[in-house]
Motif scaffolding. Structure first.
Motif, PDB file in Angstrom:
ATOM      1  N   ALA A 177     -16.795 101.847  44.968  1.00  0.00           N
ATOM      2  CA  ALA A 177     -15.349 101.892  45.213  1.00  0.00           C
ATOM      3  C   ALA A 177     -14.591 102.208  43.931  1.00  0.00           C
ATOM      4  N   GLY A 178     -13.275 102.202  44.027  1.00  0.00           N
ATOM      5  CA  GLY A 178     -12.426 102.496  42.874  1.00  0.00           C
ATOM      6  C   GLY A 178     -11.986 101.225  42.168  1.00  0.00           C
ATOM      7  N   SER A 179     -11.677 101.342  40.889  1.00  0.00           N
ATOM      8  CA  SER A 179     -11.195 100.200  40.112  1.00  0.00           C
ATOM      9  C   SER A 179      -9.675 100.070  40.246  1.00  0.00           C
ATOM     10  N   ASP A 180      -9.204  98.853  40.458  1.00  0.00           N
ATOM     11  CA  ASP A 180      -7.761  98.556  40.501  1.00  0.00           C
ATOM     12  C   ASP A 180      -7.439  97.705  39.280  1.00  0.00           C
TER      13      ASP A 180
ATOM     14  N   GLY B 146      -6.315  93.320  42.322  1.00  0.00           N
ATOM     15  CA  GLY B 146      -6.068  92.846  43.683  1.00  0.00           C
ATOM     16  C   GLY B 146      -6.860  93.563  44.753  1.00  0.00           C
ATOM     17  N   ALA B 147      -7.212  94.821  44.486  1.00  0.00           N
ATOM     18  CA  ALA B 147      -7.912  95.620  45.497  1.00  0.00           C
ATOM     19  C   ALA B 147      -9.164  96.233  44.852  1.00  0.00           C
ATOM     20  N   GLY B 148      -9.774  97.186  45.571  1.00  0.00           N
ATOM     21  CA  GLY B 148     -10.891  97.945  45.006  1.00  0.00           C
ATOM     22  C   GLY B 148     -12.053  97.080  44.521  1.00  0.00           C
ATOM     23  N   ILE B 149     -12.752  97.605  43.511  1.00  0.00           N
ATOM     24  CA  ILE B 149     -13.932  96.952  42.936  1.00  0.00           C
ATOM     25  C   ILE B 149     -13.669  95.479  42.603  1.00  0.00           C
TER      26      ILE B 149
ATOM     27  N   ALA C  39      -4.891 103.509  37.635  1.00  0.00           N
ATOM     28  CA  ALA C  39      -3.896 102.722  36.904  1.00  0.00           C
ATOM     29  C   ALA C  39      -2.946 102.228  37.979  1.00  0.00           C
ATOM     30  N   GLN C  40      -3.036 100.945  38.293  1.00  0.00           N
ATOM     31  CA  GLN C  40      -2.376 100.425  39.498  1.00  0.00           C
ATOM     32  C   GLN C  40      -1.884  99.013  39.236  1.00  0.00           C
ATOM     33  N   ASN C  41      -0.815  98.639  39.905  1.00  0.00           N
ATOM     34  CA  ASN C  41      -0.414  97.232  39.907  1.00  0.00           C
ATOM     35  C   ASN C  41       0.152  96.880  41.279  1.00  0.00           C
TER      36      ASN C  41
ATOM     37  N   GLY D  54     -15.709 101.760  49.500  1.00  0.00           N
ATOM     38  CA  GLY D  54     -14.246 101.783  49.569  1.00  0.00           C
ATOM     39  C   GLY D  54     -13.717 103.157  49.197  1.00  0.00           C
ATOM     40  N   MET D  55     -12.849 103.205  48.181  1.00  0.00           N
ATOM     41  CA  MET D  55     -12.203 104.465  47.770  1.00  0.00           C
ATOM     42  C   MET D  55     -13.246 105.502  47.336  1.00  0.00           C
ATOM     43  N   VAL D  56     -13.217 106.686  47.970  1.00  0.00           N
ATOM     44  CA  VAL D  56     -14.210 107.727  47.646  1.00  0.00           C
ATOM     45  C   VAL D  56     -13.584 109.059  47.213  1.00  0.00           C
TER      46      VAL D  56
ATOM     47  N   PRO E  16     -12.844 103.043  55.301  1.00  0.00           N
ATOM     48  CA  PRO E  16     -12.393 104.429  55.051  1.00  0.00           C
ATOM     49  C   PRO E  16     -11.010 104.478  54.399  1.00  0.00           C
ATOM     50  N   VAL E  17     -10.960 104.037  53.146  1.00  0.00           N
ATOM     51  CA  VAL E  17      -9.688 103.942  52.407  1.00  0.00           C
ATOM     52  C   VAL E  17      -9.053 105.326  52.284  1.00  0.00           C
ATOM     53  N   MET E  18      -7.808 105.449  52.686  1.00  0.00           N
ATOM     54  CA  MET E  18      -7.112 106.749  52.600  1.00  0.00           C
ATOM     55  C   MET E  18      -5.842 106.667  51.770  1.00  0.00           C
TER      56      MET E  18
ATOM     57  N   SER F 122      -2.917 104.060  49.851  1.00  0.00           N
ATOM     58  CA  SER F 122      -2.636 102.690  49.409  1.00  0.00           C
ATOM     59  C   SER F 122      -1.383 102.164  50.107  1.00  0.00           C
ATOM     60  N   LYS F 123      -1.218 100.837  50.084  1.00  0.00           N
ATOM     61  CA  LYS F 123      -0.027 100.243  50.723  1.00  0.00           C
ATOM     62  C   LYS F 123       1.248 100.791  50.091  1.00  0.00           C
ATOM     63  N   SER F 124       1.136 101.244  48.819  1.00  0.00           N
ATOM     64  CA  SER F 124       2.310 101.794  48.133  1.00  0.00           C
ATOM     65  C   SER F 124       2.494 103.294  48.422  1.00  0.00           C
TER      66      SER F 124
ATOM     67  N   HIS G 105      -2.123 108.655  47.925  1.00  0.00           N
ATOM     68  CA  HIS G 105      -3.340 109.163  48.568  1.00  0.00           C
ATOM     69  C   HIS G 105      -4.567 108.888  47.697  1.00  0.00           C
ATOM     70  N   LEU G 106      -5.292 107.818  48.022  1.00  0.00           N
ATOM     71  CA  LEU G 106      -6.497 107.470  47.261  1.00  0.00           C
ATOM     72  C   LEU G 106      -7.662 108.359  47.670  1.00  0.00           C
ATOM     73  N   LEU G 107      -7.565 108.952  48.865  1.00  0.00           N
ATOM     74  CA  LEU G 107      -8.544 109.945  49.320  1.00  0.00           C
ATOM     75  C   LEU G 107      -7.816 111.271  49.424  1.00  0.00           C
TER      76      LEU G 107
ATOM     77  N   THR H  70      -0.084  91.271  50.458  1.00  0.00           N
ATOM     78  CA  THR H  70      -1.254  91.721  51.219  1.00  0.00           C
ATOM     79  C   THR H  70      -2.006  92.829  50.486  1.00  0.00           C
ATOM     80  N   HIS H  71      -1.865  92.858  49.170  1.00  0.00           N
ATOM     81  CA  HIS H  71      -2.583  93.866  48.376  1.00  0.00           C
ATOM     82  C   HIS H  71      -4.076  93.541  48.427  1.00  0.00           C
ATOM     83  N   GLY H  72      -4.869  94.501  48.899  1.00  0.00           N
ATOM     84  CA  GLY H  72      -6.327  94.297  48.899  1.00  0.00           C
ATOM     85  C   GLY H  72      -6.890  93.581  50.107  1.00  0.00           C
ATOM     86  N   THR H  73      -6.108  93.440  51.173  1.00  0.00           N
ATOM     87  CA  THR H  73      -6.635  92.718  52.345  1.00  0.00           C
ATOM     88  C   THR H  73      -7.821  93.444  52.981  1.00  0.00           C
ATOM     89  N   GLY H  74      -7.703  94.776  53.103  1.00  0.00           N
ATOM     90  CA  GLY H  74      -8.782  95.558  53.723  1.00  0.00           C
ATOM     91  C   GLY H  74     -10.042  95.529  52.871  1.00  0.00           C
ATOM     92  N   CYS H  75      -9.859  95.644  51.553  1.00  0.00           N
ATOM     93  CA  CYS H  75     -10.997  95.604  50.621  1.00  0.00           C
ATOM     94  C   CYS H  75     -11.713  94.270  50.751  1.00  0.00           C
ATOM     95  N   THR H  76     -10.921  93.202  50.751  1.00  0.00           N
ATOM     96  CA  THR H  76     -11.464  91.846  50.813  1.00  0.00           C
ATOM     97  C   THR H  76     -12.248  91.625  52.105  1.00  0.00           C
TER      98      THR H  76
HETATM   99  C1  LIG Z   1      -8.903 101.224  44.000  1.00  0.00           C
HETATM  100  C2  LIG Z   1      -8.293 100.860  45.306  1.00  0.00           C
HETATM  101  N1  LIG Z   1      -9.072 100.820  46.408  1.00  0.00           N
HETATM  102  C3  LIG Z   1      -8.523 100.488  47.601  1.00  0.00           C
HETATM  103  C4  LIG Z   1      -7.195 100.193  47.725  1.00  0.00           C
HETATM  104  C5  LIG Z   1      -6.604  99.846  49.068  1.00  0.00           C
HETATM  105  O1  LIG Z   1      -6.091  98.555  49.069  1.00  0.00           O
HETATM  106  P1  LIG Z   1      -5.644  97.797  50.411  1.00  0.00           P
HETATM  107  O2  LIG Z   1      -6.783  96.897  50.804  1.00  0.00           O
HETATM  108  O3  LIG Z   1      -4.436  96.987  49.995  1.00  0.00           O
HETATM  109  O4  LIG Z   1      -5.333  98.790  51.459  1.00  0.00           O
HETATM  110  C6  LIG Z   1      -6.403 100.243  46.546  1.00  0.00           C
HETATM  111  N2  LIG Z   1      -5.086  99.970  46.580  1.00  0.00           N
HETATM  112  N3  LIG Z   1      -6.985 100.580  45.355  1.00  0.00           N
END
Ligand SMILES: Cc1ncc(COP(=O)(O)O)c(N)n1
Ligand SMILES: Nc1ncnc2c1ncn2[C@@H]1O[C@H](COP(=O)(O)OP(=O)(O)O)[C@@H](O)[C@H]1O
Length: 269
Positions: free
Chosen positions: A8-11, A15-18, A41-43, A77-79, A104-106, A108-110, A113-115, A204-210
């Motif tokens: 997956a991708g690093s956040d 809160g999300a990703g790796i 580079a995310q917050n 996750g993020m591909v 299938p991460v596409m 972000s909540k913000s 386009h992560l994909l 709810t940042h990272g709920t799907g990842c979690t």
């Molecule tokens: C690196 C990375 N991977 C995945 C998400 C999706 O996060 P969410 O679970 O909030 O949709 C993210 N914001 N960043």
């Protein structure tokens, strides 16, 4: 100890990703490993830059893990890009990876386009057939199926369509609807529902990842798919109920609530 791998991708905000995946692995009792596909580079407020990792380096990370260690489950996750997806699919096939959870991460909540949109059909064609469980949210299910999803009936219809792409199970998440947070699991024959009351929170940042990482951890530990999802749903619900108001935007879920509570740590500090 069972071992789970996240690809997956690093956040950077954790809160999300790796970062979410490794926390969820640890909290769910498995040893976590990671293959990083992209650095963001995310917050809590947004995604500001992305560096995709060279596919050759992704392939080497996969090789380094699988050549040395028995992997009991994999979460994807993020591909990012077409080449990333091709590299991961080839690696999973080569090492006959089992217990594969594809999130299938596409977007972000913000809204970032992560994909790459040009890679959406590649993800569907190459990764879905390798999945033990695929975990789209409603907007992702709409992209995969091309249909509009509003009701639970629509979710069932979409789950059926997604199942035709080859995953063993589809878990269509209902986090984006207005009603209760109801997710639907479809194994090709039967629909099963996992429901929790909607929690009123901005965090709810990272709920799907979690959720997908917790499912992978449970599969690694030997739970059947239904039980792995049921336990993960309980986990995400607790993690959202105690989500942390960290940062100025959408805060992260709380992975260690139960552990901290047991240890008497002041959890909302
Ligand atoms: C690196 C990375 N991977 C995945 C998400 C999706 O996060 P969410 O679970 O909030 O949709 C993210 N914001 N960043
Ligand atoms: N406000 C909420 N209250 C309770 N559960 C939620 C809430 N938002 C999301 N969930 C649950 O969190 C999990 C992740 O869902 P969702 O938010 O749809 O995924 P994603 O992060 O991929 O967009 C699902 O089990 C969903 O039902």
């Amino acid at each position: 100890m069972k071992k789970a791998l996240t690809i997956a991708g690093s956040d950077s905000s954790g809160g999300a990703g790796i970062q979410a995946d490794l926390k969820a692995f640890a909290a769910n009792g498995v040893f976590g490993m990671s293959v990083i596909t992209a650095v963001t580079a995310q917050n809590t407020q947004g995604v500001f830059a992305v560096q995709d990792i060279d596919p050759a380096v992704i392939a080497k990370q996969i090789e380094a893990v699988f050549e040395d260690i028995a992997v009991d489950a994999v979460k994807i996750g993020m591909v990012s890009q077409i080449e990333t997806i091709e590299t991961i699919a080839a690696g999973l096939k080569k090492y006959q990876a089992r217990n594969v959870v594809v999130d299938p991460v596409m977007v972000s909540k913000s809204g970032y386009h992560l994909l790459n949109p040009a890679a959406e059909s590649k993800l569907t064609a190459l990764l879905l057939p390798l999945a033990t469980v695929v975990t789209p949210n409603i907007p992702e299910a709409e992209v995969i199926t091309g249909m509009k999803i509003t009701s639970l009936k629509d979710m069932e219809e979409a789950a059926k369509m997604i199942h035709r792409f080859g995953p063993q199970n589809v878990l269509l998440k209902g986090g984006h609807r207005a009603d209760d947070a109801t997710d639907i699991l479809f194994d090709g024959n039967t629909f099963r529902y996992f429901s929790s009351p909607r929690i009123a929170t901005a965090n709810t940042h990272g709920t799907g990842c979690t959720l997908s990482a917790a499912i992978a951890a449970n599969l690694a530990r030997g739970y059947a798919v239904y039980d792995a999802v049921a336990l993960a749903k309980e986990y995400i619900t607790t993690a959202i109920a105690h989500a942390l108001a960290i940062g100025k935007g959408v805060g992260p879920t709380h992975h260690f609530y139960d552990l901290y509570k047991k240890a008497g740590v002041f959890i909302d500090e």
